[in-house]
Design a protein around this motif. Structure first.
Motif, PDB file in Angstrom:
ATOM      1  N   GLU A  98       0.831  -1.212   0.000  1.00  0.00           N
ATOM      2  CA  GLU A  98       0.000   0.000   0.000  1.00  0.00           C
ATOM      3  C   GLU A  98       0.863   1.259   0.000  1.00  0.00           C
ATOM      4  O   GLU A  98       0.546   2.244  -0.675  1.00  0.00           O
ATOM      5  CB  GLU A  98      -0.932  -0.013   1.223  1.00  0.00           C
ATOM      6  CG  GLU A  98      -1.975  -1.118   1.198  1.00  0.00           C
ATOM      7  CD  GLU A  98      -2.875  -1.020  -0.021  1.00  0.00           C
ATOM      8  OE1 GLU A  98      -3.333   0.093  -0.343  1.00  0.00           O
ATOM      9  OE2 GLU A  98      -3.099  -2.062  -0.663  1.00  0.00           O
ATOM     10  N   ILE A  99       1.948   1.211   0.769  1.00  0.00           N
ATOM     11  CA  ILE A  99       2.859   2.358   0.799  1.00  0.00           C
ATOM     12  C   ILE A  99       3.508   2.565  -0.567  1.00  0.00           C
ATOM     13  O   ILE A  99       3.678   3.690  -1.036  1.00  0.00           O
ATOM     14  CB  ILE A  99       3.925   2.153   1.896  1.00  0.00           C
ATOM     15  CG1 ILE A  99       3.295   2.328   3.287  1.00  0.00           C
ATOM     16  CG2 ILE A  99       5.081   3.135   1.737  1.00  0.00           C
ATOM     17  CD1 ILE A  99       4.243   2.096   4.439  1.00  0.00           C
ATOM     18  N   LEU A 154       7.951   8.395  14.859  1.00  0.00           N
ATOM     19  CA  LEU A 154       7.558   7.005  15.049  1.00  0.00           C
ATOM     20  C   LEU A 154       6.119   6.787  14.606  1.00  0.00           C
ATOM     21  O   LEU A 154       5.206   7.483  15.056  1.00  0.00           O
ATOM     22  CB  LEU A 154       7.708   6.642  16.532  1.00  0.00           C
ATOM     23  CG  LEU A 154       7.259   5.260  16.993  1.00  0.00           C
ATOM     24  CD1 LEU A 154       8.128   4.170  16.370  1.00  0.00           C
ATOM     25  CD2 LEU A 154       7.315   5.171  18.522  1.00  0.00           C
ATOM     26  N   ILE A 155       5.929   5.822  13.703  1.00  0.00           N
ATOM     27  CA  ILE A 155       4.593   5.370  13.309  1.00  0.00           C
ATOM     28  C   ILE A 155       4.465   3.944  13.817  1.00  0.00           C
ATOM     29  O   ILE A 155       5.203   3.052  13.376  1.00  0.00           O
ATOM     30  CB  ILE A 155       4.387   5.425  11.790  1.00  0.00           C
ATOM     31  CG1 ILE A 155       4.670   6.829  11.248  1.00  0.00           C
ATOM     32  CG2 ILE A 155       2.971   4.999  11.431  1.00  0.00           C
ATOM     33  CD1 ILE A 155       4.599   6.930   9.731  1.00  0.00           C
ATOM     34  N   LEU A 181       2.724   8.535  16.068  1.00  0.00           N
ATOM     35  CA  LEU A 181       1.527   8.448  15.238  1.00  0.00           C
ATOM     36  C   LEU A 181       1.075   6.996  15.261  1.00  0.00           C
ATOM     37  O   LEU A 181       1.816   6.103  14.850  1.00  0.00           O
ATOM     38  CB  LEU A 181       1.816   8.893  13.797  1.00  0.00           C
ATOM     39  CG  LEU A 181       2.231  10.349  13.599  1.00  0.00           C
ATOM     40  CD1 LEU A 181       2.560  10.603  12.131  1.00  0.00           C
ATOM     41  CD2 LEU A 181       1.141  11.305  14.074  1.00  0.00           C
ATOM     42  N   PHE A 182      -0.141   6.747  15.751  1.00  0.00           N
ATOM     43  CA  PHE A 182      -0.657   5.392  15.847  1.00  0.00           C
ATOM     44  C   PHE A 182      -1.288   4.956  14.521  1.00  0.00           C
ATOM     45  O   PHE A 182      -1.923   5.750  13.825  1.00  0.00           O
ATOM     46  CB  PHE A 182      -1.697   5.274  16.949  1.00  0.00           C
ATOM     47  CG  PHE A 182      -1.120   5.229  18.340  1.00  0.00           C
ATOM     48  CD1 PHE A 182       0.134   4.705  18.580  1.00  0.00           C
ATOM     49  CD2 PHE A 182      -1.855   5.693  19.425  1.00  0.00           C
ATOM     50  CE1 PHE A 182       0.663   4.661  19.862  1.00  0.00           C
ATOM     51  CE2 PHE A 182      -1.342   5.653  20.712  1.00  0.00           C
ATOM     52  CZ  PHE A 182      -0.091   5.130  20.927  1.00  0.00           C
ATOM     53  N   TYR A 193      -1.423   3.284   8.150  1.00  0.00           N
ATOM     54  CA  TYR A 193       0.015   3.523   8.041  1.00  0.00           C
ATOM     55  C   TYR A 193       0.312   4.472   6.885  1.00  0.00           C
ATOM     56  O   TYR A 193       1.158   5.371   7.001  1.00  0.00           O
ATOM     57  CB  TYR A 193       0.770   2.205   7.854  1.00  0.00           C
ATOM     58  CG  TYR A 193       1.006   1.462   9.148  1.00  0.00           C
ATOM     59  CD1 TYR A 193       2.070   1.790   9.978  1.00  0.00           C
ATOM     60  CD2 TYR A 193       0.158   0.445   9.556  1.00  0.00           C
ATOM     61  CE1 TYR A 193       2.284   1.123  11.179  1.00  0.00           C
ATOM     62  CE2 TYR A 193       0.358  -0.234  10.753  1.00  0.00           C
ATOM     63  CZ  TYR A 193       1.423   0.111  11.559  1.00  0.00           C
ATOM     64  OH  TYR A 193       1.617  -0.553  12.749  1.00  0.00           O
ATOM     65  N   CYS A 194      -0.399   4.282   5.760  1.00  0.00           N
ATOM     66  CA  CYS A 194      -0.232   5.182   4.613  1.00  0.00           C
ATOM     67  C   CYS A 194      -0.661   6.601   4.967  1.00  0.00           C
ATOM     68  O   CYS A 194       0.020   7.573   4.609  1.00  0.00           O
ATOM     69  CB  CYS A 194      -1.050   4.677   3.424  1.00  0.00           C
ATOM     70  SG  CYS A 194      -0.303   3.293   2.563  1.00  0.00           S
ATOM     71  N   GLU A 195      -1.774   6.722   5.651  1.00  0.00           N
ATOM     72  CA  GLU A 195      -2.283   8.048   6.019  1.00  0.00           C
ATOM     73  C   GLU A 195      -1.325   8.766   6.958  1.00  0.00           C
ATOM     74  O   GLU A 195      -1.077   9.969   6.795  1.00  0.00           O
ATOM     75  CB  GLU A 195      -3.664   7.911   6.657  1.00  0.00           C
ATOM     76  CG  GLU A 195      -4.752   7.485   5.683  1.00  0.00           C
ATOM     77  CD  GLU A 195      -6.077   7.172   6.377  1.00  0.00           C
ATOM     78  OE1 GLU A 195      -7.098   7.062   5.680  1.00  0.00           O
ATOM     79  OE2 GLU A 195      -6.079   7.024   7.625  1.00  0.00           O
ATOM     80  N   GLN A 196      -0.787   8.049   7.921  1.00  0.00           N
ATOM     81  CA  GLN A 196       0.131   8.686   8.867  1.00  0.00           C
ATOM     82  C   GLN A 196       1.445   9.067   8.195  1.00  0.00           C
ATOM     83  O   GLN A 196       2.017  10.132   8.482  1.00  0.00           O
ATOM     84  CB  GLN A 196       0.395   7.753  10.064  1.00  0.00           C
ATOM     85  CG  GLN A 196      -0.840   7.399  10.896  1.00  0.00           C
ATOM     86  CD  GLN A 196      -1.395   8.591  11.661  1.00  0.00           C
ATOM     87  OE1 GLN A 196      -1.459   9.706  11.157  1.00  0.00           O
ATOM     88  NE2 GLN A 196      -1.815   8.342  12.893  1.00  0.00           N
ATOM     89  N   LEU A 197       1.908   8.224   7.282  1.00  0.00           N
ATOM     90  CA  LEU A 197       3.130   8.557   6.557  1.00  0.00           C
ATOM     91  C   LEU A 197       2.896   9.767   5.654  1.00  0.00           C
ATOM     92  O   LEU A 197       3.771  10.630   5.529  1.00  0.00           O
ATOM     93  CB  LEU A 197       3.598   7.369   5.737  1.00  0.00           C
ATOM     94  CG  LEU A 197       4.918   7.538   4.978  1.00  0.00           C
ATOM     95  CD1 LEU A 197       6.054   7.919   5.920  1.00  0.00           C
ATOM     96  CD2 LEU A 197       5.262   6.256   4.215  1.00  0.00           C
TER      97      LEU A 197
END
Length: 210
Positions: free
Chosen positions: A56-57, A130-131, A149-150, A157-161
């Motif tokens: 996804e990333i 940190l994610i 970031l949780f 994970y994509c959204e937080q990145l």
């Protein structure tokens, strides 16, 4: 007889795990995960990352690089690394500080295992944004959006990145606040001072009770 219990947290050696240069989002490159792959929670986290999160990333950030560092190997990771030069599995390395210093973000999708995760303390001490899955941070006094970031799902994970990449202010704040938290509560120096104060308190109370 009354019994009092005291909790001493795990800590980190901040004389070793500390930044030599200030974190700069524009020059930091790629993601990093450090942990021995012989430990089940690490192995599970990296299998999940390789099969579910990384694809996804890649769709969102085509040139993203991930460095996985730690003793041991997993066939799933080795196979992906052989096909994708951006997915880099290093095994054991003598020096982890240089790759940590240069990382854009520390990814920690650990979903299992008890106790506090020392790799989380190390990442915070190094000022790496940190994610992480919330389970990876259990027992550590982090705050989502402040020093971590949780994320639970590949989409999260994509959204937080994406948030991290689009906001230098957020990235720098996470780096700064992570280091502040460690120096305030989890450095060996602070823990040692607290233990010393605790021993003095126990000794004084015992002396008065005689």
């Amino acid at each position: 007889m009354n019994c009092t219990t005291y909790c001493i947290p795990n800590g980190v050696d901040t004389s070793y795990f500390r930044r030599r240069t200030e974190y700069k989002p524009k020059t930091a490159k790629g993601l990093i995960f450090i942990g021995g792959l012989g430990w089940y929670p690490n192995a599970d986290a990296m299998k999940y990352f390789a099969t579910s999160i990384y694809p996804e990333i890649k769709k969102e950030f085509g040139d993203i690089v991930i460095d996985i560092i730690g003793r041991g190997n997993l066939s799933e990771l080795d196979a992906l690394a052989s096909r994708d030069t951006n997915f880099r599995v290093h095994g054991f390395v003598d020096d982890i500080l240089a790759p940590m210093e240069n990382a854009e973000a520390y990814i920690c999708p650990i979903r299992d295992g008890g106790g506090t995760k020392l790799k989380v303390l190390d990442a915070l001490a190094m000022g790496i944004p940190l994610i992480a899955h919330p389970i990876a941070c259990e027992g550590i006094d982090v705050e989502n959006g402040k020093n971590v970031l949780f994320a639970k799902t590949p989409k999260q994970y994509c959204e937080q990145l994406a948030k991290l990449k689009s906001s230098s202010e957020l990235a720098e704040r996470l780096s700064r606040e992570g280091q502040i938290l460690i120096n305030k509560k989890y450095s060996y120096h602070i823990i040692g001072e607290n233990i010393n104060s605790l021993f003095k308190k126990i000794f004084n109370e015992a002396s008065r009770a005689r």
